[in-house]
Design a protein around this motif. Structure first.
Motif, PDB file in Angstrom:
ATOM      1  N   ASN A 103      -8.615   2.043  10.786  1.00  0.00           N
ATOM      2  CA  ASN A 103      -7.967   3.325  11.014  1.00  0.00           C
ATOM      3  C   ASN A 103      -8.027   4.158   9.747  1.00  0.00           C
ATOM      4  N   ARG A 104      -8.001   5.460   9.933  1.00  0.00           N
ATOM      5  CA  ARG A 104      -8.187   6.408   8.844  1.00  0.00           C
ATOM      6  C   ARG A 104      -6.841   6.980   8.416  1.00  0.00           C
ATOM      7  N   PRO A 105      -6.822   7.690   7.311  1.00  0.00           N
ATOM      8  CA  PRO A 105      -5.575   8.305   6.853  1.00  0.00           C
ATOM      9  C   PRO A 105      -4.986   9.242   7.905  1.00  0.00           C
ATOM     10  N   ALA A 106      -3.692   9.461   7.823  1.00  0.00           N
ATOM     11  CA  ALA A 106      -2.996  10.342   8.764  1.00  0.00           C
ATOM     12  C   ALA A 106      -3.696  11.685   8.837  1.00  0.00           C
ATOM     13  N   GLY A 107      -3.745  12.218  10.051  1.00  0.00           N
ATOM     14  CA  GLY A 107      -4.365  13.520  10.237  1.00  0.00           C
ATOM     15  C   GLY A 107      -5.814  13.442  10.671  1.00  0.00           C
ATOM     16  N   LEU A 146      -7.198  -8.855  13.588  1.00  0.00           N
ATOM     17  CA  LEU A 146      -6.534  -7.683  13.034  1.00  0.00           C
ATOM     18  C   LEU A 146      -6.085  -8.023  11.622  1.00  0.00           C
ATOM     19  N   ARG A 147      -6.607  -7.245  10.667  1.00  0.00           N
ATOM     20  CA  ARG A 147      -6.296  -7.476   9.258  1.00  0.00           C
ATOM     21  C   ARG A 147      -5.557  -6.271   8.693  1.00  0.00           C
ATOM     22  N   ARG A 148      -4.692  -6.578   7.742  1.00  0.00           N
ATOM     23  CA  ARG A 148      -4.014  -5.518   6.991  1.00  0.00           C
ATOM     24  C   ARG A 148      -4.072  -5.924   5.534  1.00  0.00           C
ATOM     25  N   ASN A 149      -4.466  -4.988   4.677  1.00  0.00           N
ATOM     26  CA  ASN A 149      -4.630  -5.259   3.247  1.00  0.00           C
ATOM     27  C   ASN A 149      -5.553  -6.447   3.010  1.00  0.00           C
ATOM     28  N   GLY A 150      -6.592  -6.578   3.847  1.00  0.00           N
ATOM     29  CA  GLY A 150      -7.570  -7.637   3.697  1.00  0.00           C
ATOM     30  C   GLY A 150      -7.134  -9.005   4.196  1.00  0.00           C
ATOM     31  N   ARG A 151      -5.923  -9.109   4.707  1.00  0.00           N
ATOM     32  CA  ARG A 151      -5.381 -10.396   5.160  1.00  0.00           C
ATOM     33  C   ARG A 151      -5.333 -10.461   6.680  1.00  0.00           C
ATOM     34  N   LEU A 152      -5.862 -11.546   7.255  1.00  0.00           N
ATOM     35  CA  LEU A 152      -5.806 -11.734   8.697  1.00  0.00           C
ATOM     36  C   LEU A 152      -4.355 -11.945   9.112  1.00  0.00           C
ATOM     37  N   GLU A 153      -3.851 -11.056   9.980  1.00  0.00           N
ATOM     38  CA  GLU A 153      -2.465 -11.160  10.441  1.00  0.00           C
ATOM     39  C   GLU A 153      -2.352 -11.522  11.906  1.00  0.00           C
ATOM     40  N   HIS A 154      -3.344 -11.157  12.700  1.00  0.00           N
ATOM     41  CA  HIS A 154      -3.308 -11.436  14.140  1.00  0.00           C
ATOM     42  C   HIS A 154      -4.722 -11.709  14.621  1.00  0.00           C
ATOM     43  N   ALA A 155      -4.827 -12.592  15.612  1.00  0.00           N
ATOM     44  CA  ALA A 155      -6.107 -12.882  16.239  1.00  0.00           C
ATOM     45  C   ALA A 155      -5.850 -13.213  17.699  1.00  0.00           C
ATOM     46  N   ASP A 185      -1.134   1.753  13.139  1.00  0.00           N
ATOM     47  CA  ASP A 185      -0.276   0.697  12.592  1.00  0.00           C
ATOM     48  C   ASP A 185      -0.752   0.151  11.248  1.00  0.00           C
ATOM     49  N   GLY A 186      -1.927   0.563  10.798  1.00  0.00           N
ATOM     50  CA  GLY A 186      -2.411   0.123   9.493  1.00  0.00           C
ATOM     51  C   GLY A 186      -3.296  -1.108   9.525  1.00  0.00           C
ATOM     52  N   PHE A 187      -3.807  -1.465  10.696  1.00  0.00           N
ATOM     53  CA  PHE A 187      -4.668  -2.636  10.817  1.00  0.00           C
ATOM     54  C   PHE A 187      -6.132  -2.233  10.887  1.00  0.00           C
ATOM     55  N   GLU A 188      -6.987  -3.127  10.387  1.00  0.00           N
ATOM     56  CA  GLU A 188      -8.421  -3.058  10.639  1.00  0.00           C
ATOM     57  C   GLU A 188      -8.655  -3.976  11.827  1.00  0.00           C
ATOM     58  N   LEU A 189      -9.338  -3.502  12.835  1.00  0.00           N
ATOM     59  CA  LEU A 189      -9.635  -4.277  14.030  1.00  0.00           C
ATOM     60  C   LEU A 189     -11.093  -4.690  13.988  1.00  0.00           C
ATOM     61  N   ALA A 190     -11.357  -5.988  14.004  1.00  0.00           N
ATOM     62  CA  ALA A 190     -12.719  -6.507  13.993  1.00  0.00           C
ATOM     63  C   ALA A 190     -12.960  -7.286  15.275  1.00  0.00           C
TER      64      ALA A 190
END
Length: 81
Positions: free
Chosen positions: A6-10, A26-35, A64-69
């Motif tokens: 996801n990109r910056p707000a706006g 789903l990663r946030r700050n480079g850390r895997l948080e959900h799969a 939400d601030g996640f990277e989705l792979a």
């Protein structure tokens, strides 16, 4: 593996190439948080529901601030954890 961050707000960001049944991380700050596996998603790709290997279903919004792979075939087993 497809990576959608996801990109910056706006700015416009969507997870619109994710399909129901895809194994995802789903990663946030480079850390895997959900799969898990995509159980459902909105038509515009702004929201996905992911079911973990334990049967827990959770909603994620693109802001939400996640990277989705989307996991490749060699990683799909990891999405069940």
């Amino acid at each position: 593996m497809t990576l959608q961050q996801n990109r910056p707000a706006g700015s416009t960001a969507h997870w619109d190439d994710v399909e129901i049944g895809d194994a995802v991380h789903l990663r946030r700050n480079g850390r895997l948080e959900h799969a898990g596996r995509v159980d459902d998603r909105t038509a515009n790709g702004a929201v996905v529901w992911v079911v973990s290997g334990h049967g827990h279903r959770q909603l994620f919004h693109v802001d939400d601030g996640f990277e989705l792979a989307v996991a490749g075939p060699e990683e799909a087993g990891h999405a069940a954890h």
